[in-house]
Motif scaffolding. Structure first.
Motif, PDB file in Angstrom:
ATOM      1  N   GLY A   1       8.434  19.523 -21.292  1.00  0.00           N
ATOM      2  CA  GLY A   1       8.072  19.269 -19.828  1.00  0.00           C
ATOM      3  C   GLY A   1       6.943  18.323 -19.559  1.00  0.00           C
ATOM      4  O   GLY A   1       6.806  17.752 -19.084  1.00  0.00           O
ATOM      5  N   ASP A   2       6.585  17.340 -21.103  1.00  0.00           N
ATOM      6  CA  ASP A   2       6.414  16.170 -20.808  1.00  0.00           C
ATOM      7  C   ASP A   2       7.305  15.289 -21.375  1.00  0.00           C
ATOM      8  O   ASP A   2       6.833  14.777 -22.804  1.00  0.00           O
ATOM      9  CB  ASP A   2       4.770  16.059 -21.032  1.00  0.00           C
ATOM     10  CG  ASP A   2       3.971  14.810 -20.955  1.00  0.00           C
ATOM     11  OD1 ASP A   2       4.071  14.193 -20.712  1.00  0.00           O
ATOM     12  OD2 ASP A   2       2.336  14.567 -21.210  1.00  0.00           O
ATOM     13  N   PRO A   3       8.185  14.255 -21.435  1.00  0.00           N
ATOM     14  CA  PRO A   3       8.016  13.030 -21.818  1.00  0.00           C
ATOM     15  C   PRO A   3       7.901  12.559 -22.870  1.00  0.00           C
ATOM     16  O   PRO A   3       8.789  11.373 -23.594  1.00  0.00           O
ATOM     17  CB  PRO A   3       9.459  12.778 -21.447  1.00  0.00           C
ATOM     18  CG  PRO A   3       9.384  13.288 -19.680  1.00  0.00           C
ATOM     19  CD  PRO A   3       8.434  14.425 -19.785  1.00  0.00           C
ATOM     20  N   THR A   4       6.416  12.518 -21.589  1.00  0.00           N
ATOM     21  CA  THR A   4       6.156  10.806 -22.655  1.00  0.00           C
ATOM     22  C   THR A   4       5.494  11.259 -23.909  1.00  0.00           C
ATOM     23  O   THR A   4       4.549  10.203 -24.806  1.00  0.00           O
ATOM     24  CB  THR A   4       4.636  10.769 -21.323  1.00  0.00           C
ATOM     25  OG1 THR A   4       3.347  11.252 -21.647  1.00  0.00           O
ATOM     26  CG2 THR A   4       5.389  10.129 -20.243  1.00  0.00           C
ATOM     27  N   ILE A   5       5.129  12.562 -24.593  1.00  0.00           N
ATOM     28  CA  ILE A   5       4.538  12.996 -25.955  1.00  0.00           C
ATOM     29  C   ILE A   5       5.938  13.260 -26.313  1.00  0.00           C
ATOM     30  O   ILE A   5       7.062  14.362 -26.233  1.00  0.00           O
ATOM     31  CB  ILE A   5       3.186  13.699 -25.534  1.00  0.00           C
ATOM     32  CG1 ILE A   5       3.634  15.136 -25.019  1.00  0.00           C
ATOM     33  CG2 ILE A   5       2.414  13.101 -24.923  1.00  0.00           C
ATOM     34  CD1 ILE A   5       2.485  16.435 -25.050  1.00  0.00           C
ATOM     35  N   GLN A   6       5.649  13.456 -28.563  1.00  0.00           N
ATOM     36  CA  GLN A   6       5.856  14.253 -29.140  1.00  0.00           C
ATOM     37  C   GLN A   6       6.215  15.936 -29.144  1.00  0.00           C
ATOM     38  O   GLN A   6       4.855  16.186 -28.651  1.00  0.00           O
ATOM     39  CB  GLN A   6       5.606  14.036 -29.827  1.00  0.00           C
ATOM     40  CG  GLN A   6       6.604  11.670 -30.559  1.00  0.00           C
ATOM     41  CD  GLN A   6       5.632  11.462 -31.637  1.00  0.00           C
ATOM     42  OE1 GLN A   6       6.084  12.556 -32.969  1.00  0.00           O
ATOM     43  NE2 GLN A   6       4.897  10.639 -31.681  1.00  0.00           N
ATOM     44  N   ALA A   7       7.267  16.883 -29.290  1.00  0.00           N
ATOM     45  CA  ALA A   7       7.830  17.838 -28.584  1.00  0.00           C
ATOM     46  C   ALA A   7       6.215  18.492 -30.042  1.00  0.00           C
ATOM     47  O   ALA A   7       6.052  18.235 -31.090  1.00  0.00           O
ATOM     48  CB  ALA A   7       9.128  18.604 -29.639  1.00  0.00           C
ATOM     49  N   LEU A   8       5.584  19.520 -29.191  1.00  0.00           N
ATOM     50  CA  LEU A   8       4.637  20.370 -29.948  1.00  0.00           C
ATOM     51  C   LEU A   8       5.233  21.653 -30.624  1.00  0.00           C
ATOM     52  O   LEU A   8       4.740  21.376 -31.476  1.00  0.00           O
ATOM     53  CB  LEU A   8       4.246  21.466 -29.113  1.00  0.00           C
ATOM     54  CG  LEU A   8       3.095  20.008 -27.560  1.00  0.00           C
ATOM     55  CD1 LEU A   8       2.478  21.011 -26.650  1.00  0.00           C
ATOM     56  CD2 LEU A   8       2.470  19.187 -27.974  1.00  0.00           C
ATOM     57  N   ASN A   9       6.408  21.748 -30.799  1.00  0.00           N
ATOM     58  CA  ASN A   9       7.056  22.199 -31.466  1.00  0.00           C
ATOM     59  C   ASN A   9       8.461  22.060 -31.143  1.00  0.00           C
ATOM     60  O   ASN A   9       9.581  22.519 -31.102  1.00  0.00           O
ATOM     61  CB  ASN A   9       7.556  24.000 -30.747  1.00  0.00           C
ATOM     62  CG  ASN A   9       5.888  24.705 -31.015  1.00  0.00           C
ATOM     63  OD1 ASN A   9       5.195  24.987 -32.055  1.00  0.00           O
ATOM     64  ND2 ASN A   9       4.942  25.151 -29.961  1.00  0.00           N
ATOM     65  N   PRO A  10       8.711  20.794 -32.481  1.00  0.00           N
ATOM     66  CA  PRO A  10       9.967  20.036 -32.624  1.00  0.00           C
ATOM     67  C   PRO A  10      11.214  21.356 -33.022  1.00  0.00           C
ATOM     68  O   PRO A  10      10.797  22.300 -34.386  1.00  0.00           O
ATOM     69  CB  PRO A  10       9.637  19.114 -33.775  1.00  0.00           C
ATOM     70  CG  PRO A  10       8.639  20.122 -34.214  1.00  0.00           C
ATOM     71  CD  PRO A  10       8.209  20.482 -33.347  1.00  0.00           C
ATOM     72  N   PRO A  11      11.771  21.444 -32.714  1.00  0.00           N
ATOM     73  CA  PRO A  11      13.526  22.103 -33.205  1.00  0.00           C
ATOM     74  C   PRO A  11      13.772  22.390 -34.604  1.00  0.00           C
ATOM     75  O   PRO A  11      13.549  20.730 -35.359  1.00  0.00           O
ATOM     76  CB  PRO A  11      14.557  21.196 -32.091  1.00  0.00           C
ATOM     77  CG  PRO A  11      14.013  20.290 -32.096  1.00  0.00           C
ATOM     78  CD  PRO A  11      12.399  19.661 -31.792  1.00  0.00           C
TER      79      PRO A  11
END
Length: 837
Positions: free
Chosen positions: A536-546
């Motif tokens: 939802g926000d590609p400017t930040i790193q994933a909150l729950n990485p795969p």
């Protein structure tokens, strides 16, 4: 040698699991003594075969001490003294003296050992086909140790699958490093200093102190080495202030500290702990990059013309870099001279490896009562290292991508990586008349972070502006910078490995022993891709990485039968299964079945003979083997989401997959002949026919657009019957030594060694190859009481040779290839002076 409960063993001491087939520098004195004892025995009417062997080596292959010649396993080794005398600083030097064993080092972070033709086909794989151990502790990454600086008792190469006793990834065999054990009774030690060609310097020392004589002792060792390399760097800034790889190529600076405590408090209880710390810096190796014209407008290939230029290189790779000069055919520039200066040209900002590593081991042996012994071992390993490879073929010319001037490019694969592991091993040993065995459990955890970076810096300078921005922090919710180059991978692999294992040897008759080994392993692996943008926000790193979770279970047995024809002649046969664990390519791979790859397996069948002939002082061991190697973990084309193979691409994207099978057939022989009281000859030869099975194809050759239909088919490229790349089919060595004595406590030795290996194919299509090579070394030394002087000349004939080569296809776009032959060291000479007490 003594008999213990019906078995030919000599005590239950070491827990480090290894075996030795000694490549000796000495032993002639023991042979002379045996000859005298044989004469006395003959006068008494006793058989000479009951006497001690002149080359008797006590080993710990199956965790208890035995004479090497009684162990039904094919192995080879070098003692600590032999390593010192031959200046064997790395596994490449050791491989020159051990047949059936090869070692490739592409950079400090990428190194691959090979046993009996079984190499890692995917060189960036996090695990190897050959397991490495230090004092019983598994070393997953080869960069975690620097055996050239350690105070070692011996280095051992155990051949064939050892998964039953050693566990994971001892798929093709084991390299076992055994450090020196403290002496409980005497203060001993040495100091040593050396100097050599190409600015080589070394200093080392060991001190052994009995704190409580007969009960507690500590051994401390420190060593330092530096070296400038032998091959000049043609870059004009190679000696300028601010260079990293300075002067010649292939140099290093390294230091290590080693401490071991041994407490032998009673016959029932002993404790040993060791700590190894290493600081290393290795320069960039000497290499030349060439291939198709792309961002670099010069083409140096010589075959398979497609689209106006040659797409592949066929034949023997040149043994000098001068092929990269002069007029070349290019669809962009035509026949124009290459502006590069002659020789090897590497950007001085590149380097192979730098950073600290640590290994800790601790072992407790407790024997409450016969026939039981309880052993516990703890292990810890840690490494945090960096590397920066020079990828520009001409670092004096900028790489231009459209309107963007990228300057000089660097592939920093591994930079920012970190490895940490903990292991616990508990076993119970039982021995009685005619039966010896143990059962154990092992639990280990690993955290392996793979962080890769692409860097670019301006041409004509040694500056690295913006270097701190490339390695932006990794973490949930942190900013994700938008730039073309920089960090491109941050993959965390967490593993929990539980295994149960057992060993049982039964003495069926006075001459026949049967051995059963097995290990059941449960691996829980999680692969977390932390280099992922928040949807939802590609400017930040994933909150729950795969996160990709895998649980794998497998059983690895080994069966052995040995028959003692005489006390000095042994026949054995074995069957063993090897397993190399599977893994994950990440959930970002579009085709779901390719998100994971499966285990790699083999079955190896071997028959061998170990022999000692006391009448002539000859030890001679031989083996025949056959390996069925399946589900190879190698490069596979990355499929589209629907499973189809892309028909057009700019850059060929690949993943690790299970592709095909290989059959290995071979034979090897090793021996030591004590010609007389002064002369010793040791020798060996190994043939490894490792070929792809019928029906195996190369996907990447078929899709990269490099085949013209004559050199190789334009569709699928069959490789059945081809030799496995990066594996020599034949290798051999021989060493002739002369040792003598003069005066009361003085001696000298002189030795010459030669090693040979046949060509190695660079690619699976067997079009290009690294030429065969023959290398010679010379060693000499003199001992005057407590003082010793040693001299070594390596690569005596000063051969300029290619040691191995990288090969990339399709990674630079449709029709692209790149070859990177890596060169070995020119002739070097060293002299050391030591004092022992």
């Amino acid at each position: 040698m003594t008999l213990r409960n019906g078995f030919k063993t000599v005590g239950l001491r070491a827990f480090g699991m290894a075996t030795v087939s000694m490549i000796a520098l000495s032993g002639v004195a023991a042979h002379a003594q045996d000859a005298e004892m044989a004469d006395d025995a003959q006068e008494r009417g006793e058989p000479a075969t009951n006497l001690p062997r002149g080359n008797q080596i006590i080993v710990t292959a199956r965790t208890f001490e035995e004479d090497l010649q009684d162990v039904p396993i094919a192995v080879s080794a070098l003692t600590g003294d032999a390593l010192t005398q031959r200046a064997a600083d790395d596994l490449g030097d050791i491989a020159d003296n051990i047949v059936g064993f090869a070692f490739e080092e592409f950079t400090g972070l990428l190194a691959q050992p090979t046993i009996r033709g079984q190499t890692n086909l995917r060189v960036t794989s996090p695990v190897s086909n050959v397991a490495t151990y230090l004092d019983g502790i598994y070393i997953q990454r080869n960069y975690l140790i620097d055996q050239g600086l350690l105070d070692l008792e011996r280095v051992e190469v155990i051949k064939g699958p050892q998964s039953a006793l050693y566990g994971r990834n001892s798929f093709a065999g084991v390299i076992n490093l055994v450090s020196r054990t403290p002496d409980l009774d005497e203060i001993t030690g040495y100091v040593r200093a050396g100097i050599g060609t190409d600015e080589y310097y070394e200093a080392s020392g060991t001190i052994n102190i009995p704190i409580v004589p007969g009960k507690v002792a500590v051994l401390a060792h420190a060593a330092y080495q530096e070296f400038d390399g032998t091959i000049p760097n043609s870059h004009p800034l190679a000696d300028a202030e601010g260079c990293i790889t300075c002067g010649n190529l292939g140099g290093f600076e390294r230091e290590t500290y080693q401490v071991t405590l041994l407490a032998d408090l009673s016959e029932a209880f002993s404790f040993q702990a060791s700590y190894f710390h290493t600081e290393r810096f290795q320069e960039h190796v000497a290499n030349v990059s060439f291939g198709t014209a792309g961002l670099d407008p010069y083409n140096y290939n010589n075959c398979s013309p497609v689209g106006g230029q040659n797409r592949l290189y066929c034949g023997e790779l040149p043994s000098t870099p001068n092929f990269a000069t002069g007029a070349q055919s290019s669809p962009i520039l035509g026949a124009v001279p290459d502006p590069r200066p002659e020789g090897f040209l590497i950007d001085p900002r590149a380097f192979g490896l730098r950073g600290p590593t640590d290994v800790i081991s601790a072992r407790v042996d407790f024997s409450p009562a016969d026939p039981l012994t309880l052993t516990y071992q703890f292990g810890y390993t840690f490494g945090n290292v960096d590397g920066r490879g020079s990828t520009s073929r001409d670092p004096l010319q900028p790489v231009v991508f459209g309107p963007v001037n990228l300057g000089a490019l660097f592939d920093s694969s591994g930079t920012g990586s970190e490895f940490e592991s903990f292991s616990h091993d508990m076993r119970v040993t039982y021995e009685s008349d005619g039966i010896y065995g143990f059962v154990g459990v092992n639990y280990s955890t690993t955290s392996d972070i793979e962080s890769n970076v692409t860097e670019n810096y301006p041409i004509g300078t040694l500056d690295t502006p913006g270097e701190e921005n490339i390695f932006f922090p990794i973490g949930a919710g942190l900013p994700f910078p938008n730039f073309f180059l920089g960090r491109r991978t941050f993959l965390e692999r967490d593993e929990d490995i539980l295994s149960f294992y057992g060993f049982l040897e039964v003495q069926a008759t006075d001459r026949l022993n049967l051995t059963f080994e097995g290990r059941y392993t449960i691996e829980d692996r999680a692969t977390i891709d932390r280099f992922t943008r928040e949807p939802g926000d590609p400017t930040i790193q994933a909150l729950n990485p795969p996160r990709d979770d895998i649980t794998e279970k497998f059983f690895t047995p080994r069966f052995t039968a040995s028959y003692e024809m005489t006390p000095d002649n042994l026949l054995y046969a074995s069957a063993a299964r090897g397993v190399k664990a599977g893994g994950s390519n990440g959930l970002g791979v579009p085709f779901e079945p390719q998100q994971q790859y499966q285990r790699e397996t083999n079955w190896t069948y071997e028959i061998g003979s170990k022999n000692y002939f006391p009448e002539i002082g000859l030890t001679l061991n031989a083996a025949l083997f056959y390996t069925d190697w399946n589900d190879l973990q190698t490069t596979e084309v990355r499929r589209l989401a629907d499973g189809s193979i892309p028909t057009t691409f700019f850059v060929l994207s690949t993943v690790t997959g299970n592709v095909g099978s290989v059959t290995v057939k071979g034979a090897e022989v090793e021996g030591i002949w004590e010609v007389n009281d002064n002369i010793t000859l040791d020798f060996g030869a190994s043939y490894n026919d490792a070929t792809y099975d019928d029906g195996v194809i190369s996907q990447r050759f078929g899709l990269a657009g490099t085949c013209d239909g004559t050199v190789c088919p334009t569709g699928e490229v069959p490789i059945g019957g081809n030799q496995v790349e990066r594996t020599p089919a034949f290798d051999a060595y021989a060493g002739l030594g002369y040792r003598g004595e003069f005066g009361e406590d003085n001696s000298f030795y002189l030795r010459v060694d030669g090693s040979y290996q046949t060509k190695q194919y660079v690619d699976e299509a067997n079009l290009a190859w690294v030429p065969d090579r023959f290398l010679m070394n010379l060693q000499a030394g003199v001992t005057l009481g407590n003082i010793n002087v040693r001299a070594v000349v390596q690569n005596l004939l000063d051969e300029r040779y290619v040691s191995n080569s990288l090969f990339l296809i399709g990674t630079g776009g449709l029709g692209s290839t790149s070859y990177v032959p890596i060169f070995g060291l020119d002739r070097t000479a060293r002299i050391t002076v030591g004092y022992e007490f």
